[in-house]
Design a protein around this motif. Structure first.
Motif, PDB file in Angstrom:
ATOM      1  N   GLU A  63     -42.153 -36.712   3.946  1.00  0.00           N
ATOM      2  CA  GLU A  63     -41.253 -37.207   4.993  1.00  0.00           C
ATOM      3  C   GLU A  63     -40.795 -36.077   5.914  1.00  0.00           C
ATOM      4  OE1 GLU A  63     -38.004 -39.648   3.599  1.00  0.00           O
ATOM      5  OE2 GLU A  63     -39.367 -40.587   2.153  1.00  0.00           O
ATOM      6  N   TYR A  64     -40.735 -34.862   5.360  1.00  0.00           N
ATOM      7  CA  TYR A  64     -40.323 -33.708   6.166  1.00  0.00           C
ATOM      8  C   TYR A  64     -41.330 -33.452   7.284  1.00  0.00           C
ATOM      9  CZ  TYR A  64     -38.838 -28.950   7.341  1.00  0.00           C
ATOM     10  OH  TYR A  64     -38.410 -27.828   8.005  1.00  0.00           O
ATOM     11  N   LEU A  65     -42.617 -33.766   6.966  1.00  0.00           N
ATOM     12  CA  LEU A  65     -43.672 -33.538   7.966  1.00  0.00           C
ATOM     13  C   LEU A  65     -43.541 -34.523   9.128  1.00  0.00           C
ATOM     14  CD1 LEU A  65     -46.681 -32.911   5.574  1.00  0.00           C
ATOM     15  CD2 LEU A  65     -45.343 -31.204   6.807  1.00  0.00           C
ATOM     16  N   ILE A  66     -42.930 -35.696   8.837  1.00  0.00           N
ATOM     17  CA  ILE A  66     -42.739 -36.684   9.906  1.00  0.00           C
ATOM     18  C   ILE A  66     -41.447 -36.363  10.668  1.00  0.00           C
ATOM     19  CG2 ILE A  66     -42.437 -39.167  10.389  1.00  0.00           C
ATOM     20  CD1 ILE A  66     -43.883 -39.565   7.574  1.00  0.00           C
ATOM     21  N   GLU A  67     -40.385 -36.133   9.941  1.00  0.00           N
ATOM     22  CA  GLU A  67     -39.077 -35.832  10.535  1.00  0.00           C
ATOM     23  C   GLU A  67     -38.497 -34.632   9.805  1.00  0.00           C
ATOM     24  OE1 GLU A  67     -37.528 -37.533  13.157  1.00  0.00           O
ATOM     25  OE2 GLU A  67     -36.112 -35.838  12.996  1.00  0.00           O
ATOM     26  N   PRO A  68     -38.592 -33.445  10.363  1.00  0.00           N
ATOM     27  CA  PRO A  68     -38.150 -32.258   9.629  1.00  0.00           C
ATOM     28  C   PRO A  68     -36.619 -32.188   9.474  1.00  0.00           C
ATOM     29  CG  PRO A  68     -39.064 -31.649  11.763  1.00  0.00           C
ATOM     30  CD  PRO A  68     -39.164 -33.110  11.664  1.00  0.00           C
ATOM     31  N   ASP A  69     -36.156 -32.901   8.471  1.00  0.00           N
ATOM     32  CA  ASP A  69     -34.735 -32.949   8.168  1.00  0.00           C
ATOM     33  C   ASP A  69     -34.503 -32.154   6.890  1.00  0.00           C
ATOM     34  OD1 ASP A  69     -32.153 -33.582   7.699  1.00  0.00           O
ATOM     35  OD2 ASP A  69     -32.490 -35.719   7.275  1.00  0.00           O
ATOM     36  N   ARG A  97     -35.675 -22.683   2.538  1.00  0.00           N
ATOM     37  CA  ARG A  97     -34.822 -23.740   3.094  1.00  0.00           C
ATOM     38  C   ARG A  97     -34.952 -23.582   4.610  1.00  0.00           C
ATOM     39  NH1 ARG A  97     -32.655 -28.365   2.223  1.00  0.00           N
ATOM     40  NH2 ARG A  97     -31.097 -27.888   0.619  1.00  0.00           N
ATOM     41  N   LYS A  98     -35.309 -24.653   5.308  1.00  0.00           N
ATOM     42  CA  LYS A  98     -35.510 -24.523   6.753  1.00  0.00           C
ATOM     43  C   LYS A  98     -34.497 -25.392   7.493  1.00  0.00           C
ATOM     44  CE  LYS A  98     -39.896 -24.057   8.163  1.00  0.00           C
ATOM     45  NZ  LYS A  98     -41.362 -24.270   8.240  1.00  0.00           N
ATOM     46  N   VAL A  99     -33.733 -24.726   8.342  1.00  0.00           N
ATOM     47  CA  VAL A  99     -32.659 -25.444   9.045  1.00  0.00           C
ATOM     48  C   VAL A  99     -32.773 -25.166  10.552  1.00  0.00           C
ATOM     49  CG1 VAL A  99     -30.157 -25.708   9.258  1.00  0.00           C
ATOM     50  CG2 VAL A  99     -31.145 -25.132   7.033  1.00  0.00           C
ATOM     51  N   ASN A 100     -32.776 -26.233  11.330  1.00  0.00           N
ATOM     52  CA  ASN A 100     -32.755 -26.048  12.794  1.00  0.00           C
ATOM     53  C   ASN A 100     -31.318 -25.770  13.228  1.00  0.00           C
ATOM     54  OD1 ASN A 100     -35.502 -26.506  13.221  1.00  0.00           O
ATOM     55  ND2 ASN A 100     -35.169 -28.728  13.073  1.00  0.00           N
ATOM     56  N   ALA A 101     -31.147 -24.746  14.051  1.00  0.00           N
ATOM     57  CA  ALA A 101     -29.781 -24.343  14.380  1.00  0.00           C
ATOM     58  C   ALA A 101     -29.706 -23.778  15.792  1.00  0.00           C
ATOM     59  CB  ALA A 101     -29.323 -23.281  13.372  1.00  0.00           C
ATOM     60  N   MET A 102     -28.476 -23.642  16.260  1.00  0.00           N
ATOM     61  CA  MET A 102     -28.219 -22.903  17.497  1.00  0.00           C
ATOM     62  C   MET A 102     -27.599 -21.583  17.077  1.00  0.00           C
ATOM     63  SD  MET A 102     -29.003 -24.475  20.269  1.00  0.00           S
ATOM     64  CE  MET A 102     -28.035 -23.645  21.523  1.00  0.00           C
ATOM     65  N   PRO A 228     -59.290 -24.164  -2.355  1.00  0.00           N
ATOM     66  CA  PRO A 228     -59.551 -25.488  -2.949  1.00  0.00           C
ATOM     67  C   PRO A 228     -59.165 -25.540  -4.423  1.00  0.00           C
ATOM     68  CG  PRO A 228     -61.474 -24.675  -1.749  1.00  0.00           C
ATOM     69  CD  PRO A 228     -60.512 -23.562  -1.815  1.00  0.00           C
ATOM     70  N   GLU A 229     -59.453 -24.444  -5.135  1.00  0.00           N
ATOM     71  CA  GLU A 229     -59.176 -24.405  -6.582  1.00  0.00           C
ATOM     72  C   GLU A 229     -57.666 -24.546  -6.835  1.00  0.00           C
ATOM     73  OE1 GLU A 229     -60.193 -20.549  -8.264  1.00  0.00           O
ATOM     74  OE2 GLU A 229     -58.431 -20.832  -9.558  1.00  0.00           O
ATOM     75  N   VAL A 230     -56.845 -23.793  -6.088  1.00  0.00           N
ATOM     76  CA  VAL A 230     -55.391 -23.839  -6.303  1.00  0.00           C
ATOM     77  C   VAL A 230     -54.831 -25.195  -5.862  1.00  0.00           C
ATOM     78  CG1 VAL A 230     -53.189 -22.758  -5.711  1.00  0.00           C
ATOM     79  CG2 VAL A 230     -55.191 -21.339  -6.132  1.00  0.00           C
ATOM     80  N   ILE A 231     -55.390 -25.730  -4.774  1.00  0.00           N
ATOM     81  CA  ILE A 231     -54.921 -27.060  -4.329  1.00  0.00           C
ATOM     82  C   ILE A 231     -55.200 -28.092  -5.428  1.00  0.00           C
ATOM     83  CG2 ILE A 231     -55.413 -28.948  -2.700  1.00  0.00           C
ATOM     84  CD1 ILE A 231     -55.514 -26.893  -0.471  1.00  0.00           C
ATOM     85  N   ASN A 232     -56.366 -27.992  -6.062  1.00  0.00           N
ATOM     86  CA  ASN A 232     -56.707 -28.908  -7.166  1.00  0.00           C
ATOM     87  C   ASN A 232     -55.747 -28.745  -8.335  1.00  0.00           C
ATOM     88  OD1 ASN A 232     -58.792 -30.230  -6.019  1.00  0.00           O
ATOM     89  ND2 ASN A 232     -60.382 -28.848  -6.772  1.00  0.00           N
ATOM     90  N   GLN A 233     -55.387 -27.483  -8.622  1.00  0.00           N
ATOM     91  CA  GLN A 233     -54.456 -27.232  -9.730  1.00  0.00           C
ATOM     92  C   GLN A 233     -53.069 -27.795  -9.413  1.00  0.00           C
ATOM     93  OE1 GLN A 233     -54.519 -22.978 -10.165  1.00  0.00           O
ATOM     94  NE2 GLN A 233     -56.484 -22.961 -11.252  1.00  0.00           N
ATOM     95  N   LEU A 234     -52.709 -27.723  -8.122  1.00  0.00           N
ATOM     96  CA  LEU A 234     -51.362 -28.128  -7.725  1.00  0.00           C
ATOM     97  C   LEU A 234     -51.174 -29.640  -7.683  1.00  0.00           C
ATOM     98  CD1 LEU A 234     -50.493 -25.684  -4.824  1.00  0.00           C
ATOM     99  CD2 LEU A 234     -49.013 -26.189  -6.769  1.00  0.00           C
ATOM    100  N   GLU A 235     -52.218 -30.331  -7.311  1.00  0.00           N
ATOM    101  CA  GLU A 235     -52.056 -31.751  -7.025  1.00  0.00           C
ATOM    102  C   GLU A 235     -51.436 -32.583  -8.159  1.00  0.00           C
ATOM    103  OE1 GLU A 235     -55.625 -32.672  -4.930  1.00  0.00           O
ATOM    104  OE2 GLU A 235     -54.564 -32.353  -3.022  1.00  0.00           O
ATOM    105  N   PRO A 236     -51.796 -32.344  -9.452  1.00  0.00           N
ATOM    106  CA  PRO A 236     -51.145 -33.139 -10.513  1.00  0.00           C
ATOM    107  C   PRO A 236     -49.648 -32.829 -10.640  1.00  0.00           C
ATOM    108  CG  PRO A 236     -53.088 -31.983 -11.345  1.00  0.00           C
ATOM    109  CD  PRO A 236     -52.805 -31.438  -9.995  1.00  0.00           C
ATOM    110  N   HIS A 237     -49.237 -31.600 -10.256  1.00  0.00           N
ATOM    111  CA  HIS A 237     -47.840 -31.193 -10.424  1.00  0.00           C
ATOM    112  C   HIS A 237     -46.977 -31.577  -9.235  1.00  0.00           C
ATOM    113  CE1 HIS A 237     -48.795 -28.740 -13.983  1.00  0.00           C
ATOM    114  NE2 HIS A 237     -49.935 -28.505 -13.351  1.00  0.00           N
ATOM    115  N   ALA A 238     -47.570 -31.473  -8.035  1.00  0.00           N
ATOM    116  CA  ALA A 238     -46.755 -31.665  -6.837  1.00  0.00           C
ATOM    117  C   ALA A 238     -46.705 -33.136  -6.452  1.00  0.00           C
ATOM    118  CB  ALA A 238     -47.333 -30.843  -5.698  1.00  0.00           C
ATOM    119  N   LYS A 239     -45.475 -33.617  -6.217  1.00  0.00           N
ATOM    120  CA  LYS A 239     -45.340 -34.987  -5.708  1.00  0.00           C
ATOM    121  C   LYS A 239     -45.384 -34.941  -4.176  1.00  0.00           C
ATOM    122  CE  LYS A 239     -42.458 -36.282  -9.603  1.00  0.00           C
ATOM    123  NZ  LYS A 239     -41.064 -36.366 -10.062  1.00  0.00           N
ATOM    124  N   ASP A 240     -45.456 -33.732  -3.666  1.00  0.00           N
ATOM    125  CA  ASP A 240     -45.372 -33.552  -2.219  1.00  0.00           C
ATOM    126  C   ASP A 240     -46.754 -33.290  -1.605  1.00  0.00           C
ATOM    127  OD1 ASP A 240     -42.383 -33.547  -2.043  1.00  0.00           O
ATOM    128  OD2 ASP A 240     -42.717 -31.957  -3.502  1.00  0.00           O
TER     129      ASP A 240
END
Lengths: 402, 235
Positions: A63-69, A97-102, A228-240
């Motif tokens: 959801e952050y990729l759609i609306e970076p909140d 932590r990424k925050v849009n600010a003035m 590719p190898e690390v992405i494969n390792q990550l996918e079962p763990h990451a819900k993101d």
């Protein structure tokens, strides 16, 4: 017999053949140099983008990729980090932590993105500490130290220990502000970072927004091939969403693709010039030998043999010039790849694009056989018209011209 | 039986041969109704002033030019019926050419030039070696075998050219003004060699020439004027 005749014919007008061979050598050499030089730009840009900004892999809440909140956080950061720590392919991990600010100084204000980081992790991932040109890496300031880029400092007229106020929405959506002091001024090799990013400690910004969490995990690998190898390792763990730098920064992908197209176009232009050079020289060679070719036809040499003879003459010159051009090109790239090409005189322009001032040209090994094939194809192409001209000669010319 | 014998005897026949240039505008009859027969072993000179048509006649006999009408029969074969590749093969196996300016291949040695047509004929190395050695010996140019044309005198080059023409064992040799570029000594030497080859090996020679020394050596002299046979004299 035809091969032997063609070989002898090449050396009949030695200087002319040497001009063609020289043109092939220079054409191939310049092509390799151009490719190496172009690769060095692309590689430097990609390397700097990866090492200073994107890293190899990034994880975000979809959801952050759609609306970076800032409220859309990574869902199981701890599990991800635990998994990454065990992977031998992973060099460093930074949770942000990424925050849009003035950000406002006493003079003016501008929009920025605050990266809340763990200083050690970020330094290992993007070399941030080494980019400091002034001040310290979050030291000497007790409350809310902040790092700003040279550009931001110039725009806001900031110095070390200057006070700035950052204004942003907190976790609950309320506008809030905090006072910070400039701990250090950096100059990153990534232009986008210089333009609109300021760094604070993650603990500080999380305290200010009122929630402990991260919006981005950046992962630097030992080797780009391990993505590719690390992405494969990550996918079962990451819900993101786990993405490689090519997906995170499509401009890099576009640059690589456009570089491929540019190289093809430049190759075509250089080879086209070579084709016309070959046509010109071979046509001259054929027209000079009108009488002889007519005699050959008279005494019983077939048209296809004449055609083959002319084609072979050019191909043989390609076989001499091609490997020599490749050899000189390979040596040039080998030397420049080690000592580097110093472009300090263009440092300002290069810096704006995030490219180093010393470039290291490189050409993939697989390019060399492809170029040899291209040279031979070019030689063949250049020989076709003169060869056709030769076979169309009337054998009667031999007798008429006596 | 008589017909068969006749055909074997006549190496070259031309029947009502005509060559007209610019037939649609201002027709020029380079050859006008020429019928000649040349038998095996003849030593024939075709003579005539410049522009009389002797070279045109030779070109048509050699299959290098097409007649406007009439036909050329070589060893019983009407060459009009041959397509381009067949005609090329036919020339390679049946006709030896000697050109006024020698036309040797400059990048080849004298021996390689002599062997060139045999190479086209795909003869074995042994055969090429023995034939070229034999011919170069007979021509008196054995010692020049490793030299390139540029290192030979005009007379030597023309002898290499004759050896090349003979090497393929053709039915006849067509020589267009073969002595035009030679001095009198070289001309005399070349004519002696060709006459010897004609007498000893029954090689058929047809020359176009206006060189009196060649005419004097010829056993038959065909005079062409304005594209027509004016006289045909056998000595």
């Amino acid at each position: 017999m035809i091969l032997s005749l063609s070989w002898k014919n090449i050396w009949r007008t030695r200087h002319r053949s040497l001009v063609v061979i020289g043109a092939i050598i220079i054409g191939v050499w310049s092509l390799i140099f151009m490719m190496g030089f172009y690769n060095s730009f692309i590689n430097a840009f990609a390397r700097n983008s990866i090492n200073n900004e994107y890293s190899h892999i990034q994880i975000h809440n979809p959801e952050y990729l759609i609306e970076p909140d800032l409220a859309t956080e990574i869902q199981n950061e701890t599990a991800i980090r635990n998994m990454l720590v065990r992977s031998v392919s992973v060099e460093a991990v930074s949770s942000r932590r990424k925050v849009n600010a003035m950000i406002a100084s006493t003079k003016t204000s501008l929009g920025v993105q605050v990266f809340g980081i763990d200083p050690d992790d970020e330094s290992k991932t993007t070399n941030l500490e080494s980019h400091l040109v002034e001040g310290s890496y979050f030291l000497n300031i007790k409350r809310n130290p902040i790092l700003v880029s040279v550009k931001t400092a110039e725009k806001l007229k900031l110095k070390l220990k200057s006070k700035v106020v950052i204004t942003f929405q907190d976790y609950d959506g309320n506008i809030t502000a905090a006072s910070c002091r400039v701990s250090g001024i950096f100059h990153s090799k990534a232009p986008r970072i210089n333009e609109r990013v300021v760094y604070m400690k993650k603990v500080d910004i999380n305290r200010l927004v009122g929630h402990d969490g991260v919006n981005e995990v950046a992962i630097l690998l030992n080797d780009v091939e391990s993505i590719p190898e690390v992405i494969n390792q990550l996918e079962p763990h990451a819900k993101d969403t786990v993405r490689s730098y090519k997906e995170v920064a499509p401009e890099l992908n576009l640059m690589e693709n456009s570089s491929r197209i540019t190289k093809i176009i430049v190759t075509a232009i250089i080879m086209l010039a070579l084709v016309f050079g070959i046509i010109n020289t071979m046509l001259m060679a054929v027209l000079e030998r009108t009488k002889e070719i007519g005699m050959l036809r008279s005494v019983g040499m077939h048209r296809k043999s004449i055609f083959t003879m002319i084609m072979l003459e050019t191909i043989l010159m390609g076989f001499i010039g091609g490997p020599m051009g490749l050899g000189f090109g390979y040596l040039t790239i080998l030397i420049l790849g080690k000592v580097g090409l110093d472009l300090s005189s263009f440092s300002e322009a290069l810096d704006d694009f995030g490219i180093d001032t010393i470039l290291y040209p490189s050409v993939e090994t697989s390019t060399y056989p492809v170029l040899m094939f291209v040279v031979l194809f070019t030689a063949l192409l250049g020989a076709i018209y003169p060869a056709i001209k030769a076979v169309r000669l009337n054998p009667l010319d031999a007798i008429r011209k006596i | 039986m008589q017909l068969e014998k006749f055909r074997i005897m006549n190496v070259i026949e031309t029947n009502n041969l005509v060559k007209t240039y610019n037939p649609d505008t201002i027709p020029v009859h380079a050859i006008n109704d020429v019928s000649i027969n040349i038998e095996e072993g003849e030593f024939t000179a075709i003579v005539g002033p410049s522009g009389s048509g002797k070279s045109t006649l030779l070109n048509m006999i050699g299959g290098l030019d097409n007649p406007s009408s009439g036909k050329v029969v070589i060893d019983g074969i009407d060459i009009k019926n041959l397509n381009q590749p067949q005609l090329t093969d036919f020339r390679m196996h049946n006709i030896g050419f000697v050109f006024q300016s020698y036309n040797l291949i400059p990048v080849m040695t004298a021996k390689e030039n002599v062997e060139f047509i045999m190479l086209l004929q795909k003869r074995s190395k042994e055969e090429r070696d023995s034939r070229s050695a034999e011919l170069m010996e007979k021509m008196g140019i054995a010692e020049t075998s490793k030299r390139r044309p540029a290192q030979l005198s005009g007379g030597q080059q023309q002898r290499v050219a004759v050896a090349r023409a003979l090497a393929s064992k053709p039915k006849f040799i067509l020589a267009d003004e073969p002595t035009a570029n030679l001095d009198s000594q070289s001309t005399s030497a070349l004519l002696d060699i060709m006459a010897k080859m004609n007498e000893e090996e029954n090689v058929t020679f047809v020359f176009s020439t206006h060189d009196q020394r060649v005419i004097d050596k010829a056993k038959r002299v065909i005079t062409i004027v304005d594209g027509k046979v004016q006289s045909d004299e056998t000595r």
